[in-house]
Write a protein that holds these residues in place. Sequence first.
Motif: not given
Length: 527
Positions: A192, A231, A237
Motif C-alpha cells: 500500500g 491499492g 492496503s
Amino acid sequence: MDGTHLFELVIAMFLAIIVLHYIAHRLGLPPSVALLAGGALLAFVPGLPAISVDPELVLVIFLPPLLLDGAWSIAVDRLKRHVFGIASLAIGAVVFTTVVVAAVVHLLMPSLPWAACAALGAIVSPPDAVSARAVLERVHLPRRLQILLEGESLLNDASGLVLFRFAVAAAAGETFSPINAFGTFFFLAIGGAVVGAAVGFIWVKLVRRLGDEYLMIAATAILSWTAYLLGEQLHVSGVIATVTAGLIASWHQHTVLSAATRMRGTSFWNVLVFLMEAMVFILIGLSLRNVVERGGGFNALIESMALPAAAILITLVATRFLWILGSDLIIRLFHTLGTARSAPMGGGGVTVLGWAGMRGVVTLALALSLPQDFPGRDFILVMAFAVILGTVLIQGTTLGRIISWVGLGDVETERAPMTMSEAERSMAQVQLVTVQNLAYDDDGELIHPQLLRRYEQRVRASINYAEETERYSPLLHAHFDVVLEAVAAGRHELIRLHRAGQIDDETLRELERDLDLEELSAISAKA
C-alpha cells in the motif's frame, strides 16, 4: 427506489445536516452526536423507505477522501517524531483489543465459534477516523496527544481490516497462522505504501504541468479514490495507499500549487469533507432501522443484547486504557534509564488518550459486509451498532469535560525549534532585501516609495491612479510585480525553514496563508 427518489433523499439528507448541525450548535453538542441521533430518528419516520447501506460502496465513497484530508492536514514532522507511539496504537492496541474482546464474547456466548468472536473483535477494535475528527476538531489537546490520535485514526483501519479478513477466512474453514497473518499484514502495508507513493508522485508531476487551477483542484479531489481503488485492485492496503499519497501531496503542495489554487481548493475541500462526514453519521443513524428489525424490535434487543453490549463497551474502554497505561509505564522506565526520547504522558494524557476511542463507519461497514451465513451475523451486527452508539454518544460528548478535568486543555507540550514570530521575522527580512534590490532603478533612484511606506501611501496611490490612470498604470504594475517577487521570496524562505526542520507545519501554513492572501491581492490589483 428509482433515481429521482434517491436524489430527493440525498437533498433531504443535506437539509437534515444543516438543521442538525444548527441544533448541535445551539445545544453545545458535538455535531456527530446530533447527526447520529437525528439519523436514527429519521429512520423511523412513517413513510420513509428503509435505507439499505452497501458496505463496500460506503467505504469506497467516504473513507478515501476523509483519509486523504486527515493525511493532508496532519503535521508530518510530528508524525515522524511519534511514529512508534502511533504504531503502538494503530497495530498493537488493535491486536490486543481484538484478542481480549474475542475472549470476552466467547465467555458470554460459548456457542459462538472462536472465529466469529475474533471477527467481532476485529470489527470493533479500530477507532474510526471520521468519528475521531468530528470530536477532535471541537477540543484543544496538547500537540503530542493530538498527533497520536490523528495518526492512529489514519492507520489503524488497515490493522482491523487484516484481522477481520483472517477471522472471516477462519470461519470458512481455512487454517489460521500468526506467521502468515504477520506476513500478510507486512505485504499489505508495504504494498500500500508503494502504491500510494507512486500515485502521490504522479500527482506532483501532473499538477506541475496542468497549469489551470481548476484542473489542479479536480486532480487533487480524485487523488484519494485513485490511490484507494488502485491499492485494492492490486490486493494491497487501500487505506495505507491513500494515506501515503496524501502525505506526499501535502508535503509538495506548498511548491506545486499556486496561491489561488490552494485557497480555492481548501474552500472546496472543506465543504466536501463537511458534507461527507455529516452524511456518514446520518447513514449510520438511518441504518438503525434495519438493525432493530433484524433483532426483533427494541424490546427484544434490550432484553437479549443489553448485557453483552455493555460488557463489550466496558471491555473496549478497559483494554485501551490497559494498553496505553502499559505503554506509558514502559516509556517511563526507559526514560528513567535515559534511553527514551519521549517523556511519559502521565495520568492526564493516559486518561484522555484512553477515553478517545470512538467507533464509526468502518465498524459498521465491516459488520454489514459479513456473509449472510456467517455464524452469529445478527448478533455481531447489533453489537457493532451498539459500540458505535455507545462510544459516540458517551465518549464523544464527555471528551471535552475529561480534558478539562485532567487539566490538559491549554497545555502546550511541544515547540518547534523556531517560533512563528521568529519565522515571520526571517521571512520579512528576506522580503525586505528583495524589495530593496528591486525598488531602485539602475541609477539608484527609488521608484517604489509606496513599498517602504505601504499603509501611509495606499489611499494617495489609489486616488492618483483614479485621476491619472495612463500615467500611473505602468508604475502600479511594476509596483505589484515587486510585491509578487517579495511574496515568492518569502514563500521560498518559509519552505527552506520548514524543510530544514526549523519551523513546524502549523507555522508554515499560517504564514503561507498570509502570503497567499497578499499574492492574490497583488494579482487582483494588477488586473
